[in-house]
Design an enzyme around this catalytic site. Structure first.
Site: not given
Length: 214
Positions: A68, A172
């Site tokens: 990812g 994130h």
């Protein structure tokens, strides 16, 4: 004083990144872009530029390698992430971690909510914190909502390792690193991981390093 590149419009910033070709440079922990909530994507990049950016994120993720990558990890504060996991792991690991192959997909403006109260704890790493891993307890099942790169709605339940991946990448976009959620007594170098903690589950690490699992 902010670096001049921080003040550039996002499309300009993306064009500049793509101009060099090849994998994009990954931003490391300590850069403020990783600690700011990313902007919702609302057409800041035209479709052709968005498509090129998505392909660059995918190539960078593969080259790292990782499963990812979020746009802030390459210095772009937009709520966009990519995920893909071929899950090349032994059956023992697959069963213990619920790690199954995930096709490539783009997450735009994602958010997640836990489904149920079950939590799972495993070692986790991050391309923006190279060389280290730590145990993170996360919801074992989450509902993810958002869109794909074409604006089509995503509303899907993820379990096992795929649930961990989408949580990590969505975090994130909120300015959160996995270390913020980690059991810091578990923090281990890649060398220690290779020599001591390759087991499918972190029970041995918890016993030896002195931390509790959920």
């Amino acid at each position: 004083m902010a670096h001049p590149i921080d003040r550039a419009p996002l499309a300009e910033r993306v064009e500049e990144l793509l101009a060099d070709g090849g994998p994009l440079p990954i931003v490391a922990a300590g850069d403020p872009v990783l600690r700011r909530p990313a902007e919702r994507f609302e057409g800041q990049l035209e479709q052709a530029l968005l498509d090129r950016f998505v392909e660059a994120l995918r190539a960078t993720m593969h080259a790292a390698p990782g499963v990812g990558l979020a746009a802030p990890q390459v210095g772009v504060g937009l709520r966009i992430a990519v995920v893909e996991d071929p899950a090349p792991v032994p059956d023992e690991v697959r069963l213990a971690r619920g790690r199954v192959p995930q096709p490539f997909r783009v997450l735009v403006n994602p958010s997640y909510t836990p489904v149920g109260a079950d939590r799972a704890a495993f070692f986790e790493g991050c391309l923006s914190v190279p060389g280290w891993q730590a145990v993170v307890a996360r919801p074992a099942e989450v509902r993810l909502r958002g869109e794909d790169e074409h604006g089509r709605a995503i509303d899907e339940v993820f379990t096992g390792w795929p649930a961990r991946i989408v949580q990590h990448e969505t975090d994130h976009l909120d300015g959160t690193l996995y270390l913020d959620r980690a059991e810091l007594r578990s923090l281990s170098s890649q060398t220690a991981m290779a020599e001591r903690w390759t087991q499918p589950t972190p029970e041995a690490a918890a016993a030896a390093l002195g931390f509790e699992l959920p």
